[in-house]
Motif scaffolding. Structure first.
Motif: not given
Length: 1165
Positions: A717-719, A1014-1018, A1052-1054
């Motif tokens: 959700k954050e992404v 880490v992926f969310a921060a990325f 996929l979310s991106f």
């Protein structure tokens, strides 16, 4: 300008530069325009009559030698000036007109002239149409003014032409038209400069097509260009050798010499200078032979280096990829297998080589042969967790051989083998005199045993046997954590546990559960009371009870005639009962016929209505959601209400025979806590960091996802918010909308109550464990919130927290957890009171409790800082500095009165430095605890508040330098510290150096490539400070090098948030599913199918994906039901019926019979 004419009898003309000059003929009325002609056979041009001026017919050949001699002494003109002169505008030539004929013509001649003009006009139009068609087809228009083209058979009158119009399509001006470029066939490699080689490569890359495309000239088509199929086939030969031309070193001001250009005339080898930087590359055959000799040498010199053997085996795959014949590829596979067999023979204990060998066997052998080889390998290495995981993955993914009962046998073998390996380690450790709880090998072996057990429970849950999965967790936790303190063998322990399991006592998670040992004590007490009461009754009665005949020991006594009569009567009664049963069955059959259901019909009676199968799947999903708790055989009830009939209840009963093969004992504290933690996580409870994302257990857990868990869903959700907030048009597509939530509200409510009860029972074993205490409070909050049973606006878990604190007043970490829950619901003042009370009550505590105080200080300061950031209250930051100064200076905590003095802040800074210095030795040994990480975070937070955020970041970076690099990957504490480091960078993102933040996140991806945080921060940082294509390249790199479900989900979310193209998303998922491990991920297949249905709106493609999915993951019941629910518009009733039959064959647990739906329809009608 035209060159002087040279007669062909004096000197043969060299190949012309422009080959198609013969196709261009000047028009009478417009000498500057040229139109291609189909025939040009003349060798000299005739001068038209009206060209009477001598300037049009002068022979310029006489000027050739004089001009050359005149400019011979001048230096060569620079290239820049030449290009400028080429681009210089040229005055258009003077036009001349035909003279009018004074003599009058007859009417017939005028008509003939008009007809000739019309014919010429029509011919010109047809030629123009051909030229236009060629221009449209080839994408560019051939330049006019070129009289000769390379490859033509015509003899041209001119040896060369000046390009006075500055043709932009030639090689010198940077772009090419493949039909207008001269063909240069190099005479020799010697003397060819790097400039010419680079231009040729650019020509090859910019020009496409197989042939020249000039249909009017056969020479070009016969010879072909260097991009044609003829030369492409030549380069594909294995003995073909390329030539690499290296650029010669030159100073910046050096002028290029003549021989560094490609000569346009044929020059002999003697005339070319001998300066060359070219080197002949080896052919494919030479490379293969060289590398094979090198690998043979390295394997002889380093036979125990597994990387050399694996590289040698992978090189065979590279060789096989260049083999067009299947037999040759199979031959290379056999060679690869022989290499790996030799490697395993030399290194029999190496698991990497064994796995590589078994994967090679899988490409060659059939299923039965492969299973036999796997069994042979596992017999010799029964204690290997990695081998068992790979074997179970292979068997589980084999659609043709898959059955639930077979998989249960395999899991039973795995659990028993790993349990036996643990017992073997116990004996070895006892012989050495060490403690089991401190031996690292025992801890690791038990952790792998727990991971295999959790994989079994996940398999049972996804196959539809949810009651069995729940019962397995209940039984194993009771068996390992609540075993009676008796010296029993494993067989005696299981017999005693069977008595407990078949009894009517409440099990783990149910209301009133006491635990196995406590239940056994209660039962013994009750038995003793019963025996005592019986003895009292016997003593009260007293006296003689009379004679009694002992039973006869003769079993074969002859029966009396009366007994025969009695037996005949019994037989007659049995016959009457059978007749009544037959009549009852006939009555049932007649009733079914009245309802329109033929009981004598075949079982696979075809149902033609698709809606019937849709309602059946909906009912099946509903029952799966409700029925997950096992039913006890005697009482027929669970810990919750159940309204099903008796037969359905019996199918939900889990007997001891169903679970006894999977029970094992655990001795270490780490393994027991891992079992409880994974149990809480399995039933969707919230638990803090307890495992590193690089561990094998986490990777196996992500591979086993069939729906999005709540923890990862929050990161996604954050992404999605980070991606869409920068777009002008927001998108409604996300992974959450594709797959939905994890479960419905009623099921989540029951699970939260179940988890809360289980954790409270486990807290009697794990006393003062703040992780489990927090999980219990969160589960109680979710349970009460979903039940909507709150009587006030306070924190839902307040009553439970006060009850736990009442039982243990010295549990200070529980105070901190409770205060955090109060702050989460906005009760900051109450949370401060709880924290102040806990920090002020440190007098008289043991050293063990005092060592945990940094956690309490850090939680308190972080709460205040969060209040400052979110609400902007300035006093919160001052409070945080006061709290941190107390732990830094080592003074006793006092409630906040005002801002800390400069002296106190100075003492706190010096105190933090000394405390961190004492941690260096422990961290270098790998002894990293939660308390030490909390101390580091407190020091970084203190420096960021007092000095600045850069000082706080430097404290964290210094802490990372205290640990060896190889220990960062497997520590959950260090992963938490890195997540806090990224959080601090994000908090000061506007003030920080963006490249530093970006490089830190990229470094984190290298260390923790499977971490959702880490992926969310990325993605969040990359969306703000870099271009999307940069993120895509990094996603592709990690999906290729370290493929995981986590990286694919965030990619996929991106793409969904960025309105990514269908081709990009298809490529992402297809590349992921091509991986050997990811192709068994149920979650990725469900995402793929949902994307095709909801976003791409391509139902035929979704149908193809569905059949591929059930073939790769035949155990997932949810995946099968997705086809019934989402593809009922493209699947026929016959196909749906066949799918249900296959589900029965694979032994998936189906709770609803299709005839129930038909009966409901008949009842409604």
């Amino acid at each position: 300008m035209e060159s002087t004419e040279k007669s062909p009898e004096h000197k043969p003309s060299p190949p012309p530069l422009f080959p198609l000059a013969s196709l261009i003929t000047p028009q009478p009325n417009n000498p500057t325009n040229t139109i291609p002609s189909s025939s040009s056979s003349t060798t000299t041009t005739t001068t038209t009559e009206w060209l009477t001026n001598s300037s049009f017919t002068v022979d310029l050949s006489v000027l050739r030698s004089s001009v050359a001699s005149h400019y011979a002494h001048l230096p060569p003109k620079p290239i820049e000036q030449q290009q400028q002169s080429q681009h210089a505008p040229i005055d258009p030539p003077n036009r001349s007109y035909d003279l009018l004929n004074s003599s009058s013509s007859s009417d017939g001649e005028e008509q003939e002239t008009k007809k000739a003009r019309k014919k010429k006009k029509s011919d010109r139009k047809s030629r123009d149409s051909v030229v236009e068609a060629a221009r449209v087809f080839f994408g560019n228009e051939r330049k006019s003014g070129v009289r000769a083209w390379e490859g033509s058979d015509s003899n041209n009158s001119k040896d060369y032409y000046f390009d006075s119009h500055g043709d932009r399509d030639n090689l010198a001006f940077g772009s090419l038209y493949r039909m207008d470029v001269a063909k240069y066939k190099l005479h020799s490699v010697e003397g060819v400069s790097s400039e010419g080689r680079f231009r040729g490569r650019r020509l090859n890359s910019m020009s496409g097509g197989e042939g020249d495309g000039d249909g009017l000239d056969g020479k070009v088509l016969n010879n072909g260009r260097y991009w044609s199929g003829k030369f492409a086939a030549l380069e594909r030969r294995k003995d073909f050798k390329h030539v690499r031309i290296n650029a010669p070193p030159s100073s910046p001001g050096e002028v290029c010499e003549f021989y560094e250009f490609i000569p346009l005339i044929e020059v002999s080898d003697e005339q070319l200078p001998k300066k060359s930087n070219g080197e002949v590359e080896e052919s494919w055959e030479d490379e293969m032979l060289r590398k094979t000799r090198d690998f043979n040498r390295r394997t002889r010199e380093f036979p125990h280096d597994e990387k050399v053997w694996i590289e040698f085996a992978e090189f065979q795959d590279k060789v096989a990829s260049n083999q067009p014949q299947k037999a040759a590829r199979m031959q290379m596979l056999e060679k690869k297998i022989s290499i790996l067999e030799k490697a395993v023979e030399v290194n029999p204990d190496n698991e990497e080589l064994l796995l590589a060998l078994m994967k090679a066997y899988q490409r060659r052998d059939s299923g039965e042969v492969l299973i036999a080889k796997w069994e042979k390998v596992l017999v010799g290495r029964s204690g290997s967790y990695r081998l068992w995981c790979e074997f179970l993955r292979v068997v589980q993914g084999d659609f043709s051989r898959f059955k639930v009962s077979n998989m249960r046998k395999m899991y039973a073998h795995a659990v028993q083998a790993l349990s036996a390996a643990c017992v073997k380690l116990y004996r070895q450790v006892h012989q050495t005199g060490k403690s089991l709880s401190s031996d690292r090998a025992v801890i690791q072996q038990e952790l792998t045993l727990v991971d295999i057990f959790v994989s079994l429970c996940r398999f049972e849950w996804q196959s539809g046997y949810q009651e069995l999965a729940t019962a397995l967790f209940q039984a194993e936790i009771e068996y390992s954590l609540f075993c009676p303190s008796l010296l029993l063998s494993e067989q005696s322990k299981q017999r005693l546990f069977e008595h407990f399991w078949n009894g009517d006592g409440a099990k783990l998670g149910e209301d009133g559960a006491l635990g196995w040992s406590t239940w056994l004590e209660k039962e013994e007490e009750s038995k003793q009371k019963v025996v005592a009461n019986d003895s009292l009754l016997e003593n009260d009665e007293g006296g003689w009870s009379g004679w009694s005949d002992p039973p006869s020991k003769d079993v074969n006594v002859r029966k009396s005639p009366d007994s025969f009569v009695t037996d005949m009567d019994v037989d007659e009664d049995k016959e009457d009962l059978e007749a009544e049963t037959i009549d009852h069955e006939e009555d049932v059959d007649s009733l079914l016929k009245k309802l329109g259901i033929d009981a004598d019909a075949e079982a696979d009676h075809e149902i033609n209505d698709v809606s019937t199968w849709t309602r059946w799947s909906e009912e099946e999903m509903s029952r799966d959601s409700d029925q997950w708790m096992p039913v006890r055989a005697k009482s027929g009830t669970t810990g919750e209400s159940s309204d099903r009939e008796g037969d359905e209840q019996l199918s939900r009963v889990v007997l001891f025979e169903d679970i006894n093969e999977y029970l094992f004992s655990l001795c270490t504290e780490e393994a027991r806590f891992s079992l409880v933690s994974q149990f809480v996580d399995f039933f969707e409870g919230k638990i803090s960091h307890w495992i590193c994302s690089n561990s094998r257990g986490w990777i196996e857990k992500t591979l086993g996802f069939d729906e999005l868990p709540s923890s990862i869903l929050d990161n996604l959700k954050e992404v999605h918010e980070s991606v869409t907030k920068l777009l002008t048009v927001s998108t409604t597509f996300s992974l959450e909308c594709l797959l939905g939530g994890s479960s419905d509200n009623s099921r989540r409510t029951d699970m939260m109550r179940f988890i809360r009860n289980a954790i409270l029972l486990c807290l009697t074993v794990f006393t003062r464990n703040h992780i489990l205490e927090e999980a219990a409070l969160v589960a109680d909050e979710l349970f009460l919130t979903n039940m909507k049973s709150l009587t006030s606006s306070g924190t839902p878990s307040r009553a439970l927290a006060k009850g736990l604190l009442k039982n243990d007043r010295q549990d200070l970490l529980l105070c901190g957890v409770y205060a955090q829950r109060e702050a989460a619901f906005g009760n900051i003042d109450l949370a401060r009171k709880v924290f102040d009370m806990a920090l002020s009550s440190t007098d008289g505590l043991t050293l063990d409790l005092l060592s945990k105080m940094p956690l309490l200080y850090f939680w308190y300061a972080e709460m205040e800082l969060t209040n400052f950031v979110e609400r902007g209250i300035e006093s919160s930051s001052i409070r945080a500095m006061h709290i941190l100064s107390c732990i830094g200076s080592g003074v006793k905590y006092s409630s906040f009165v005002g801002q800390s003095s400069s002296l106190q802040l100075l003492k706190a800074r010096q105190g933090f430095k000394e405390q961190i210095k004492t941690l260096r030795l422990a961290w270098a040994r790998g002894d990293i605890t939660d308390e030490s990480v909390a101390l580091i975070c407190s020091a970084a937070l203190f420096e960021s508040l007092v000095t600045g955020w850069t000082a706080g970041i430097s404290v964290l970076e210094e802490a990372f330098s205290m640990v060896l690099p190889e220990r960062k990957n497997q520590s959950s504490q260090l992963e938490f510290l890195f997540n806090y480091y990224i959080k601090m960078l994000h908090r000061h993102c506007d003030q920080s150096n963006i490249p530093q933040v970006w490089q830190s996140i990229l470094h984190g991806l290298q260390v923790y490539p499977y971490s959702p945080n880490v992926f969310a921060a990325f993605v969040g940082t990359g969306c703000r400070f870099t271009v999307p294509n940069k993120l895509r390249l990094i996603f592709d790199e990690y999906c290729r090098k370290k493929p995981s479900v986590i990286s694919v989900l965030f990619a996929l979310s991106f793409e969904l948030g960025k309105f990514g193209s269908h081709h990009r998303i298809h490529a992402l998922i297809e590349r992921a599913l091509a991986n050997e491990q990811l192709q068994n991920s149920v979650l990725l297949w469900r995402c793929y199918m949902a994307y095709e249905i909801i976003v791409a709106c391509n139902l035929p493609a979704a149908k193809r994906v569905f059949f591929r999915a059930i073939h790769a993951c035949p155990w997932s019941k949810k995946l099968w039901l997705d086809g019934f629910l989402k593809l009922n518009s493209v699947l026929t009733a016959k196909e749906l019926a066949d799918l249900q039959d296959v589900m029965h064959d694979k032994e998936l647990h189906l709770r609803t019979d299709i005839y129930e739906i038909l009966l409901q329809d008949e009842m409604k009608m």
